[in-house]
Write an enzyme that holds these catalytic residues in place. Structure first.
Site, mmCIF file in Angstrom:
data_model
loop_
_atom_site.group_PDB
_atom_site.id
_atom_site.type_symbol
_atom_site.label_atom_id
_atom_site.label_comp_id
_atom_site.label_asym_id
_atom_site.label_seq_id
_atom_site.Cartn_x
_atom_site.Cartn_y
_atom_site.Cartn_z
ATOM 1 N N CYS A 1 0.972 -1.170 -0.076
ATOM 2 C CA CYS A 1 0.160 -0.057 0.069
ATOM 3 C C CYS A 1 0.954 1.244 -0.097
ATOM 4 O O CYS A 1 2.003 1.122 0.594
ATOM 5 C CB CYS A 1 -0.914 -0.001 1.178
ATOM 6 N N ASP B 1 3.011 -1.679 -8.383
ATOM 7 C CA ASP B 1 4.054 -1.964 -9.407
ATOM 8 C C ASP B 1 4.588 -3.520 -9.500
ATOM 9 O O ASP B 1 4.381 -4.187 -8.485
ATOM 10 C CB ASP B 1 5.311 -1.039 -9.542
ATOM 11 N N GLU C 1 -29.378 -4.953 4.774
ATOM 12 C CA GLU C 1 -27.972 -4.870 4.192
ATOM 13 C C GLU C 1 -27.041 -5.779 4.439
ATOM 14 O O GLU C 1 -26.206 -6.548 3.915
ATOM 15 C CB GLU C 1 -27.400 -3.624 4.444
HETATM 16 C C1 GLA Z 1 -3.139 5.251 3.692
HETATM 17 C C2 GLA Z 1 -3.689 3.944 3.516
HETATM 18 C C3 GLA Z 1 -5.084 3.811 4.118
HETATM 19 C C4 GLA Z 1 -4.899 3.695 5.781
HETATM 20 C C5 GLA Z 1 -4.019 5.046 6.053
HETATM 21 C C6 GLA Z 1 -3.727 4.909 7.266
HETATM 22 O O1 GLA Z 1 -3.761 6.307 3.360
HETATM 23 O O2 GLA Z 1 -4.046 4.064 1.946
HETATM 24 O O3 GLA Z 1 -5.676 2.638 3.711
HETATM 25 O O4 GLA Z 1 -4.081 2.578 6.062
HETATM 26 O O5 GLA Z 1 -3.148 5.181 5.426
HETATM 27 O O6 GLA Z 1 -3.106 5.738 7.783
#
Ligand code: GLA
Length: 729
Positions: free
Chosen positions: A527, A535, A615
């Protein structure tokens, strides 16, 4: 064997099932690129080298009176610098005498079974049944700089991978100013460039433009591949579609600064150079030292983008992704970020987990805020010690509590970051990248650790293994929330500061290798503020990456469309989140959020306890649907059926089982129209001669469905989901 050498002609042919790649050493020892395209066997394509005298394009000295021979016009396999080719080059240096010339000529070649590997860097892997490798050694006779060009040929997959090893075999010290992974010179064709630009929360927006006379460049100098450009491009014809026409897909297996330069030259020929960006890059090569470029991956398709994507998806799933979850079904997860942000404690997390467990969710991921002094994003990064005020008793009781619900437990880290307000920074201010005497640029209030330092990596390894061993943690989300600036490493001498950004990547890869090999059963998700480091380099360590911080279904349709050109569905982290959406304020149906998230590694990003009973039942069904169709969505053949940048009305995509007995079509009606005309969803990949039952109702032939399409279901409202399941009868 996929590599053929004609010794007398010095002709090298790389052959895959549907493609041929050819190069030839000429009378002056220059390695000419002759051909890359549809399979033409081993026929000698050097007749295409038909060059005339071209004014102001100089001639190599050995050509004597032959004014037709110019490095400035001929197609080069790895283009040189300062010796007569004025186009973008593949390598540039400062020689021991301060000059900048590089003139590489052929020395020898070597062929071996199997795939080469690159020390300390991610690369495709495979055994001797998967790939054959050709190495071509080139040398600059006057400086001794040697370039070994590596090619692995994946015959069955129509893939060629490349990298270059540069060795200083001369007398003095050389500085590499540019060392690209590949050069591709296309003698003919009128090409368009397709690339994937964007920004935070809007990654991989597809753009397709004609290649102009001059140089076009996409890239990143942000220290990460970035949200802004992706290290993946396509060269295609004006007429190329999903199913017809030529295209070349080119990706870099690298996660740091990169450049892809595309030049149409005076002759109308197209050159593509790809590798590490030259900005802030200067690598000192002392006598005897060597440097490896990152890997580039290429494929050619004569059957449009669909075939190109298929080549990439299969190859990356099989030969880049690693670990237990390479093929094993990924657990359906719930992440607490958008449910709580920093405002949680143990009870709240267990409550969210409990509600989710009842609906069939299989894992809870505890996101940012569980460590150090971290009540907001202004402090705490670097202090990887559990915040026991928030989580009484530490992580173990949380993990145990979640395990007792029958769920797995996962955890967020942002190891590369450091807050100025942290104990780590107070103890080791020199561990952060910053320039002495200058206040650093802050981004999200944080700085970046100097990953080129072994002591920094050892600290992170010790902290992370301590945490990971302290409880039953089965998933890690590895985040990186700012880009690099103020580049200076306290441990490197001034003449090596130009190495820091690449050494940062080598350090990061080293740490990732240590951790992922120690915990091969953990599901690792990459992330970077969403999809800012989505990538091929990261895919080697993390089989999936959070695709975007934007979870709005309407926006995700476009982001995931762009992502799909190179990256397999299984690599796309994708969650159903709350409405109104936290990024756009838009309200979309739960069903549409569901089908969009299923085109990825599926999960939820909200407190499911807050949903209505109706839901909740829908969520239960979604999870069942995801599990039922996992073999199609993650292991099947993926097809983009519409282009959401063109078709504003509906978006559709499809997954087909390898034996073509099953297909799943998912999509979203983007906008409702009054008195709308009938609309048909194009379908692909079926067996035309077989009969398929559609949603358990009508039976039609694969031929009819593919050539006639399926009706877009009639629905009122924007962003409404639809699904067609086809089963052979
Ligand atoms: C990033 C990530 C989110 C979350 C925040 C936490 O923005 O993409 O999904 O984990 O950090 O600070």
């Amino acid at each position: 064997m996929a590599v053929y050498v004609n010794e007398s002609k010095k002709l090298f042919t790389l052959s895959t099932a549907h493609t041929t790649y050819q190069m030839k050493v000429d009378e002056y020892g220059v390695l000419n690129h002759l051909y890359y395209g549809e399979n033409i066997g081993q026929e000698d394509m050097s007749y295409l080298l038909d060059y005339r005298d071209s004014g102001f394009s100089g001639n190599v000295y050995e050509a004597e009176n032959n004014r037709e021979y110019s490095l400035d016009t001929r197609p080069q396999e790895y283009s040189t610098c300062g010796v007569g080719d004025y186009r973008v080059n593949s390598v540039s240096v400062v020689n021991p005498d301060g000059t900048d010339g590089v003139d590489l000529r052929y020395v020898s070649y070597n062929i071996s079974k199997g795939k080469y590997s690159i020390p300390g860097m991610p690369a495709l892997y495979g055994d001797e049944n998967d790939a054959d490798t050709l190495q071509i050694q080139m040398q600059d006779a006057s400086t001794g700089l040697t370039a070994v060009l590596y090619y692995s040929v994946w015959e069955e997959r129509d893939i060629i991978t490349r990298c270059v090893r540069l060795i200083n075999q001369g007398e003095g010290d050389i500085v590499l100013k540019k060392a690209m992974s590949m050069n591709l010179d296309l003698m003919n064709g009128d090409w368009e460039l397709m690339h994937f630009h964007g920004r935070h929360c809007m990654e991989r927006q597809m753009e397709r433009v004609p290649v102009i006379h001059g140089v076009m460049e996409i890239g990143s100098v942000r220290g990460a591949s970035s949200h802004h450009h992706n290290p993946f491009v396509v060269l295609c014809e004006h007429t190329t579609t999903e199913v017809t026409g030529s295209c070349y897909g080119i990706g870099l297996v690298y996660s740091g600064n990169f450049a892809m330069q595309i030049e149409k030259d005076q002759m109308g020929q197209t050159r593509l150079n790809a590798g590490i960006h030259t900005e802030r890059f200067a690598w000192s090569l002392k006598q005897g030292e060597e440097f490896y470029t990152p890997e580039a991956v290429m494929t050619y398709s004569a059957e449009g983008f669909g075939k190109m994507t298929s080549n990439f998806h299969h190859t990356f799933r099989e030969h880049l992704c690693r670990g237990k979850y390479k093929h094993e079904r990924r657990p359906v997860l719930i992440n607490n970020w958008e449910a709580t942000y920093f405002d949680f404690d143990r009870d709240k997390i267990l409550q969210i987990a409990e509600g989710a467990a009842k609906l069939g969710v299989e894992m809870l991921v505890l996101d940012d805020g569980w460590f150090g002094k971290r009540e907001a994003d202004v402090s705490g990064l670097g202090d990887w010690f559990v915040n026991t005020e928030k989580l009484k008793g530490g992580l173990k009781p949380v993990a145990d509590g979640i395990n007792q619900l029958g769920m797995k437990f996962g955890l967020w880290f942002e190891p590369e970051a450091i807050s100025e307000d942290s104990d780590l920074y107070r103890q080791h201010p020199d561990w952060a990248l910053q320039i002495p005497g200058r206040k650093p640029c802050r981004s999200r209030y944080q700085l970046i650790l100097d990953m080129s330092r072994e002591d920094v990596r050892d600290y992170l390894y010790e902290r992370m293994t301590d945490i990971l061993d302290s409880a039953n943690i089965e998933y890690v989300k590895w985040d990186m929330n700012r880009h690099i600036s103020d580049v200076y490493s306290a441990l490197l001498p001034k003449e090596r500061q130009g190495e820091v950004t690449h050494r940062y990547m080598l350090g990061l890869y080293d740490l990732l290798e240590r951790l992922t090999s120690r915990y091969p059963n953990i599901l690792w998700e990459g992330c970077s503020g969403g999809g800012g480091r989505f990538d091929l380099g990261m895919l080697y360590y993390f089989p999936q990456s959070w695709c975007s911080d934007d979870t709005d279904a309407m926006e995700r349709v476009k982001i995931q469309y762009g992502t799909s050109f190179a990256y397999p569905i299984s690599s796309v982290g994708s969650h159903v989140s709350a409405v109104p959406n936290h990024q756009t304020g838009r309200i979309t149906s739960l069903a549409s959020r569901g089908v969009v998230a299923m085109a990825g590694s599926f999960g939820y990003e909200l407190d499911l306890n807050l949903l209505t009973e109706e839901e909740k039942n829908e969520v239960k069904e979604q999870i069942q649907t995801f599990k039922k169709y996992y073999h199609l969505t993650h292991e099947g053949e993926y097809y983009r059926l519409t282009n959401p940048f063109e078709n504003q009305m509906f978006a559709a995509w499809e997954y087909v089982s390898p034996d073509q007995t099953e297909a799943l079509i998912h999509g979203v009606q983007l906008r409702a129209q009054p008195s709308s005309p009938s609309q048909h969803i194009p379908v692909r990949g079926l067996n035309p001669d077989k009969m398929y039952e559609i949603n358990g109702e009508m039976v039609k032939s694969g031929r009819a469905i593919m050539y006639g399409g399926l009706n877009l279901p009639r629905q009122m409202g924007d962003c409404m989901a639809f699904e067609y399941y086809l089963k052979e009868v």
